[in-house]
Design a protein around this motif. Structure first.
Motif, PDB file in Angstrom:
ATOM      1  N   UNK A 188      -5.897  38.471   0.687  1.00 51.83           N
ATOM      2  CA  UNK A 188      -5.514  39.772   0.117  1.00 51.83           C
ATOM      3  C   UNK A 188      -4.474  39.568  -0.974  1.00 51.83           C
ATOM      4  N   UNK A 189      -3.519  38.680  -0.698  1.00 54.32           N
ATOM      5  CA  UNK A 189      -2.460  38.430  -1.674  1.00 54.32           C
ATOM      6  C   UNK A 189      -3.042  37.910  -2.984  1.00 54.32           C
ATOM      7  N   UNK A 190      -3.944  36.921  -2.889  1.00 54.27           N
ATOM      8  CA  UNK A 190      -4.498  36.333  -4.108  1.00 54.27           C
ATOM      9  C   UNK A 190      -5.369  37.342  -4.853  1.00 54.27           C
ATOM     10  N   UNK A 191      -6.191  38.088  -4.095  1.00 56.49           N
ATOM     11  CA  UNK A 191      -7.045  39.095  -4.733  1.00 56.49           C
ATOM     12  C   UNK A 191      -6.192  40.149  -5.429  1.00 56.49           C
ATOM     13  N   UNK A 192      -5.176  40.654  -4.690  1.00 50.22           N
ATOM     14  CA  UNK A 192      -4.324  41.702  -5.260  1.00 50.22           C
ATOM     15  C   UNK A 192      -3.563  41.197  -6.464  1.00 50.22           C
ATOM     16  N   UNK A 193      -2.995  39.995  -6.350  1.00 51.89           N
ATOM     17  CA  UNK A 193      -2.222  39.451  -7.461  1.00 51.89           C
ATOM     18  C   UNK A 193      -3.091  39.250  -8.695  1.00 51.89           C
ATOM     19  N   UNK A 194      -4.265  38.654  -8.501  1.00 45.92           N
ATOM     20  CA  UNK A 194      -5.157  38.452  -9.640  1.00 45.92           C
ATOM     21  C   UNK A 194      -5.558  39.780 -10.250  1.00 45.92           C
TER      22      UNK A 194
ATOM     23  N   UNK B 268      -3.830  42.581 -10.250  1.00 43.77           N
ATOM     24  CA  UNK B 268      -2.707  43.135 -11.020  1.00 43.77           C
ATOM     25  C   UNK B 268      -2.590  42.417 -12.365  1.00 43.77           C
ATOM     26  N   UNK B 269      -2.713  41.100 -12.314  1.00 40.15           N
ATOM     27  CA  UNK B 269      -2.590  40.338 -13.565  1.00 40.15           C
ATOM     28  C   UNK B 269      -3.645  40.793 -14.572  1.00 40.15           C
ATOM     29  N   UNK B 270      -4.878  40.929 -14.109  1.00 42.43           N
ATOM     30  CA  UNK B 270      -5.952  41.323 -15.026  1.00 42.43           C
ATOM     31  C   UNK B 270      -5.778  42.749 -15.523  1.00 42.43           C
ATOM     32  N   UNK B 271      -5.287  43.607 -14.670  1.00 45.90           N
ATOM     33  CA  UNK B 271      -5.100  44.999 -15.075  1.00 45.90           C
ATOM     34  C   UNK B 271      -4.093  45.092 -16.220  1.00 45.90           C
TER      35      UNK B 271
ATOM     36  N   UNK C 143     -12.307  44.167 -14.802  1.00 45.07           N
ATOM     37  CA  UNK C 143     -12.381  43.073 -13.814  1.00 45.07           C
ATOM     38  C   UNK C 143     -11.222  43.175 -12.836  1.00 45.07           C
TER      39      UNK C 143
ATOM     40  N   UNK D 186     -11.235  43.568  -8.702  1.00 44.55           N
ATOM     41  CA  UNK D 186     -10.539  42.706  -7.740  1.00 44.55           C
ATOM     42  C   UNK D 186      -9.560  43.511  -6.889  1.00 44.55           C
ATOM     43  N   UNK D 187      -8.840  44.425  -7.541  1.00 46.14           N
ATOM     44  CA  UNK D 187      -7.889  45.254  -6.788  1.00 46.14           C
ATOM     45  C   UNK D 187      -8.614  46.067  -5.725  1.00 46.14           C
TER      46      UNK D 187
ATOM     47  N   UNK E  15      -9.398  43.896  -2.893  1.00 46.32           N
ATOM     48  CA  UNK E  15      -8.185  43.602  -2.130  1.00 46.32           C
ATOM     49  C   UNK E  15      -7.823  44.770  -1.235  1.00 46.32           C
TER      50      UNK E  15
END
Lengths: 939, 124
Positions: free
Chosen positions: B9-15, B17-20, B30, B34-35, B38
């Motif tokens: 969940x952490x990796x999915x959420x972090x990625x 957020x980064x992409x957003x 994208x 992912x969010x 997550x």
């Protein structure tokens, strides 16, 4: 009930003048007058019991959770005010009929007036203080509407805005104060509050609460330093000035002081704040009034001064002073309303309100002169008029203040000085207008108005004289009843008589009268002096500067936050979300729960590793978009495997089919959007985003870890127990939850899905698909033979499978959502394999129509229950077996699920087929046309 | 297992957020995808980790033998709605692309067409 009607009649009546306006001005006036008259009659009917000391309380809960109730209370004080509001209201309505010209929209005027009347009655008759605050706000609003009645005048609009800002802010402050008060007492009912005086005064929150409440009272009653809105509100039609801004609304502040007197008075803070502000306002405003050349301006400052006098009396905190305060409220309302009306008559008949211009009107307006003379005498405090009685009692109270034992002379001296100027401006009002030779020509030659316009003034003046001559007989009982609700059952001894012997206060009155006349004789010198040294600092200027500062600060702040960059907004949003999520961690710390962990097997670890890699790859390769999409599809597939592992077969199926359509969607999008994105953004920026993302991700992970390691206490046992019997009749609890327990949620969500599809449809149909370089008209790739030949027989198979999944949903993983998605995949496969034209030829179906039909079927299935008086979407209706299909409730849920299924198919297909259509419609890029379109210099 | 899911969940959420927070609409889409994943996983994890306990009623099993069905029902609709919203955002970005000539989030960076904020946030 009579009490409730008193308030409701004017409020309901606001429509009458509007409706009756078309039948003429008289009809509109009657439309305002009749509700007022009936309310007045109702008030009179409760009069005897109130005068006998009874308190009528009516309370019905409204929002009990907030402590709000429809509580009404008629005691002496409320009765006195209601009498002023309705009595003077009637006179003002009659006066306004003559005052307003033919062009003025009279219906609107009277409906505003009735709105105010009802709200003001609400303020004075409320038992619940929150209700009172509500009505209080409405009086501010209606005052705003009435001041700005002649909205074509800039001054009227400015005055209205200023009044609303000041009294509105005061109203907010009052509301905050009353909420604190309610929290201290534990109740918002006046009966409780008035009985808890000691608790309130001794409480820690007493001072902040008192200041908040007082700001409310002082802004409303125009006390220094909030007084300046009242002179600026004089742009209102004169009936409004007479009614709201002298007799009633501005008295709401002093009413509040009187109302809460038993609960709040007694402390030093009360004495210095209320008494100090009152006495300062009284003297200061009397001084300013003398220098006003505008008749209404003079009267406005005089009103401020008299309100200051009343405020001071309540501020003294003694029972005796409070009684005098109540008495002066009555007297002031009578003489000031009459004087405002007189000023209006003079303005109306001569066209001017400037005392310097007006003059010698005694010859042409003799009746008006007599009324003005009598009213002014009451205002100045001449014996045999009501103003004299209350002013003398006031002066007497200033002599007996125990709080200022070291300087006993201070307050009496200030009070006398105020009284001197009060006398001076009263003399000026009469002499300057009716006797002295005016300096200019008035626009019209004045004459006495019709009897109908003079009559309301005469009534008020008569009251002034009668009360002044026989006070005990005329005003005694009402004063006693009203005072009782301010100071309690035991009234202090007071004597309402003209002659008390040679006393100190008589001497002070004498000094005021003689001194006032002396000041008036020196007027020419004083005006020259004032013109030279009048301070530049005025309330209006300060107010406007403040408003300007606040507005520009707001603009700056907005500009800082809202710079037009969506990226910035998203960043702020994420920052706020991370901060909000971090708060509980900081506050309570992070502790792993006691739950025993589930062991991880090697396969799970391998899948996990794949997921992490695929996710990070999506993020890293987002510039190369095709790669990113492939990585994303891997993520989606692994997630469906995880769903399987987590005992969620329905979710796995849904995720799998959604994944297919999502990837298709993204690929379609790439047909239009560039395939690769440029690398941009500074390194610092990237670092910031990585930081934010790390924080956000860690937070999400930490929260889910914290939850998963704690034992569960779920409400779901109910669903598990009842899924098969007696509610759902199925064994797949997730599906039963969707179509039965939480059917309304599903219903709403499907509606959202359809809305999204329709939004997409309109967006694509109505944007011009032009002016984008690099968008090809059609794809040139050939359709792959293998896919084409495989997809056609597969269609039937997949559709059959979709049907199967749909049917079995109630008992085993599946259902409408999943069936619909699978069917969509089957159909879209044909588009992919054989092309749009080929597919469209064979599927002549309007998918938007399918979606809507689906929603209708679901609605129908849900509404069946309504026929049997059961809640919407109740599925268990009859215990009947239907041939071939089984139990009736099963049929119902199946019908509902069918609706869901069709809606899903319809929406998904609308979305995807519109996207593919778009490419057909897209016109080739035309550089010249675009340049022309975007040329900023094009006329 | 809990640690694996939480870290996923952490990796999915972090990625996500980064992409957003990226500059181009497609990256944001994208990121949203992912969010959404997550969040769905997060919601499902509220029902705890319970392998082999699908909420399909069988005769003679205790209630404790089933995983919490409620998060599953919530997530199921969330997946479908997530798809609808994503489709909407995709079409929105396509339309914006048509109108402004660029796929920059703030519009009008490389296109230089009317409207849009010059240079997005970096140049502010």
């Amino acid at each position: 009930m009579a009490v409730l009607l008193i308030i409701l009649l004017p409020l309901v009546g606001i429509f009458l003048p509007l409706v009756l306006e078309r039948y003429g001005r008289l009809a509109a006036t009657l439309g305002a007058g009749i509700p007022t008259l009936v309310a007045f009659g109702l008030l009179m009917s409760v009069g005897p019991s109130v005068l006998a000391g009874e308190v009528l309380v009516l309370s019905k809960p409204w929002v009990p959770a907030l402590g709000l109730s429809v509580g009404l209370r008629v005691d002496g004080l409320g009765f006195l005010f209601a009498l002023l509001i309705l009595g003077i209201g009637l006179l003002v309505i009659q006066y306004a009929y003559y005052y307003l010209s033919e062009e003025d929209p009279i219906g609107r005027f009277f409906s505003y007036l009735l709105l105010f009347m009802g709200a003001m009655l609400g303020v004075v008759l409320s038992e619940n203080v929150l209700l009172m605050a509500l009505f209080w706000e409405v009086t501010s609003l209606s005052s705003f509407l009435l001041i700005g009645y002649w909205s074509e005048k800039a001054a009227a609009r400015q005055g209205a805005r200023m009044a609303l800002t000041i009294t509105g802010l005061g109203g907010l402050s009052l509301f905050a104060g009353l909420v604190i008060l309610g929290q201290i007492v534990g109740s918002y009912e006046l009966t409780e509050i008035l009985a808890s005086g000691e608790l309130i005064v001794g409480h820690d929150w007493y001072l902040p609460m008192l200041i908040l409440v007082l700001v409310g009272a002082f802004t409303k009653s125009a006390q220094f330093p909030f007084h300046f809105w009242l002179p600026n509100a004089m742009t209102a039609p004169t009936p409004v000035s007479a009614y709201l801004h002298s007799a009633t609304m501005v008295k709401a502040g002093v009413f509040l002081l009187a109302r809460l007197h038993p609960a709040l008075s007694g402390g030093d803070a009360w004495f210095y704040l209320v008494g100090g502000v009152g006495i300062a306002t009284m003297c200061f405003a009397a001084y300013v009034a003398f220098f006003r050349h505008d008749l209404k301006g003079l009267l406005a400052y005089s009103t401020i001064s008299h309100l200051g006098l009343i405020t001071a009396l309540f501020g003294f905190g003694t029972a005796g002073a409070a009684v005098v305060g109540v008495f002066h409220i009555m007297n002031h309302a009578a003489f000031k309303a009459s004087l405002f009306m007189t000023a209006g008559i003079i303005d109306h008949e001569t066209g001017s309100r400037d005392i310097r211009v007006l003059g010698n009107l005694r010859k042409v307006m003799p009746y008006t002169m007599v009324l003005a003379l009598l009213g002014s005498a009451a205002m100045a405090g001449i014996p045999f008029f009501n103003g004299f009685l209350s002013k003398e009692l006031f002066l007497k109270e200033t002599l007996t203040l125990s709080m200022l034992a070291e300087m006993p002379w201070l307050v009496p001296v200030i009070a006398t000085a105020g009284a001197v100027f009060s006398m001076a401006y009263s003399v000026r009002l009469v002499h300057g207008v009716f006797f002295e030779q005016g300096r200019g020509e008035t626009p019209k030659v004045g004459h006495d108005p019709s009897v109908g316009m003079l009559l309301p003034v005469a009534v008020l003046v008569a009251i002034c004289v009668v009360v002044g001559v026989v006070p005990d007989w005329s005003a005694g009982p009402l004063l006693a009843a009203a005072s009782q609700s301010v100071v309690g059952a035991e009234l202090p001894s007071y004597s309402l008589s003209l002659w008390h012997g040679f006393t100190m206060e008589l001497l002070m009155s004498g000094i005021a009268i003689v001194g006032g006349i002396f000041v008036y004789t020196q007027r020419a010198r004083l005006y020259t002096l004032a013109e030279r040294i009048w301070p530049a600092l005025t309330g209006k200027a300060v107010f406007e500067k403040t408003v300007e500062l606040v507005a520009s600060a707001a603009t700056r702040l907005t500009g800082m936050l809202e710079n037009g960059s969506l990226q910035r907004y998203l960043m702020l949003l994420v920052v706020m979300a991370v901060a909000a999520g971090a708060l509980p961690f900081i506050q309570y710390g992070f502790v792993t729960g006691p739950q025993e962990l589930t062991p991880a097997n090697p396969v799970a670890i391998a899948v996990w590793a794949l997921l992490i890699v695929a996710t990070l790859a999506t993020a890293i390769t987002h510039h190369r978009r095709i790669t990113a999409i492939i990585c994303l599809s891997v993520v989606g597939l692994i997630i469906s495997i995880i769903f399987v592992y987590l005992s969620a077969p329905d979710l796995a199926l849904t995720q799998l089919s959604v994944e297919v359509v999502t990837i298709l969607l993204l690929l379609l999008a790439l047909f239009v959007l560039p395939e690769a994105a440029p690398v941009e953004g500074s390194r610092l920026r990237k670092l910031r985003d990585v930081g934010l993302a790390t924080l956000g991700g860690l937070g999400m992970g930490a929260i889910s870890w914290a939850v998963m390691t704690r034992p569960q206490d779920s409400i779901s046992d109910f669903y598990l127990e009842h899924a098969t019997y007696p509610v759902g009749g199925g064994t797949n609890v997730v599906n039963v939850t969707l179509v039965d327990f939480r059917g309304f949620d599903t219903f709403g969500e499907v509606a959202v899905l359809i809305l999204a599809a329709f939004g997409i449809y309109t967006m694509l149909r109505y944007t011009h698909h032009t002016f984008v370089e690099g968008v090809p008209r059609t794809a040139d790739d050939r359709y792959p033979v293998v896919l084409v030949s495989a997809s056609r027989p597969l269609l039937a198979l997949i559709l059959l499978m979709a049907f199967f999944i749909f049917l079995r949903g109630h008992y085993l993983p599946g259902g409408g959502f999943i069936g619909g998605l699978v069917a969509s995949v089957a159909l879209i496969l044909q588009y992919l394999a054989s092309g749009i034209d080929w597919a469209n030829e064979r599927m002549r179906m309007n998918f938007r129509f399918v979606a809507v039909v689906g929603l209708l079927i679901a609605t129908l299935a849900g509404s069946m229950a309504l026929l049997m008086d059961l809640p919407f979407l109740t599925m268990t209706l009859l215990d009947v077996d239907i041939p071939l299909l089984g139990q009736s409730d099963f049929v119902m849920t199946l019908l509902f699920d069918l609706g869901i299924c069709l809606a899903v198919v319809g929406s998904t297909m609308t979305i995807l087929s519109e996207l593919s259509h778009m490419q057909e419609d897209a016109e080739p890029f035309d550089k010249a046309a675009r340049a022309e379109e975007s040329d900023p210099w094009k006329p | 297992m809990e640690a694996l899911i939480a870290s996923a969940i952490a990796v999915l959420g972090g990625s996500g957020i980064y992409l957003v927070l990226r500059e181009r609409t497609f990256s944001v889409i994208l990121g949203l995808a992912l969010l959404a994943i997550a969040v769905n996983l997060f919601l499902l994890s509220m029902g705890r980790v319970a392998p082999g306990q699908a909420p399909v009623i069988e005769e003679g099993l205790e209630l404790a033998a089933y995983v919490d069905p409620l998060p599953q029902a919530v997530v199921l609709t969330a997946i479908v709605i997530g798809f609808a919203m994503m489709a909407f955002v995709v079409v929105l970005s396509i339309s914006t692309h048509f109108v402004t000539g660029t796929d920059h989030v703030d519009g009008g960076v490389d296109g230089g067409v009317d409207g849009g904020v010059d240079g997005g946030e970096d140049t502010q």
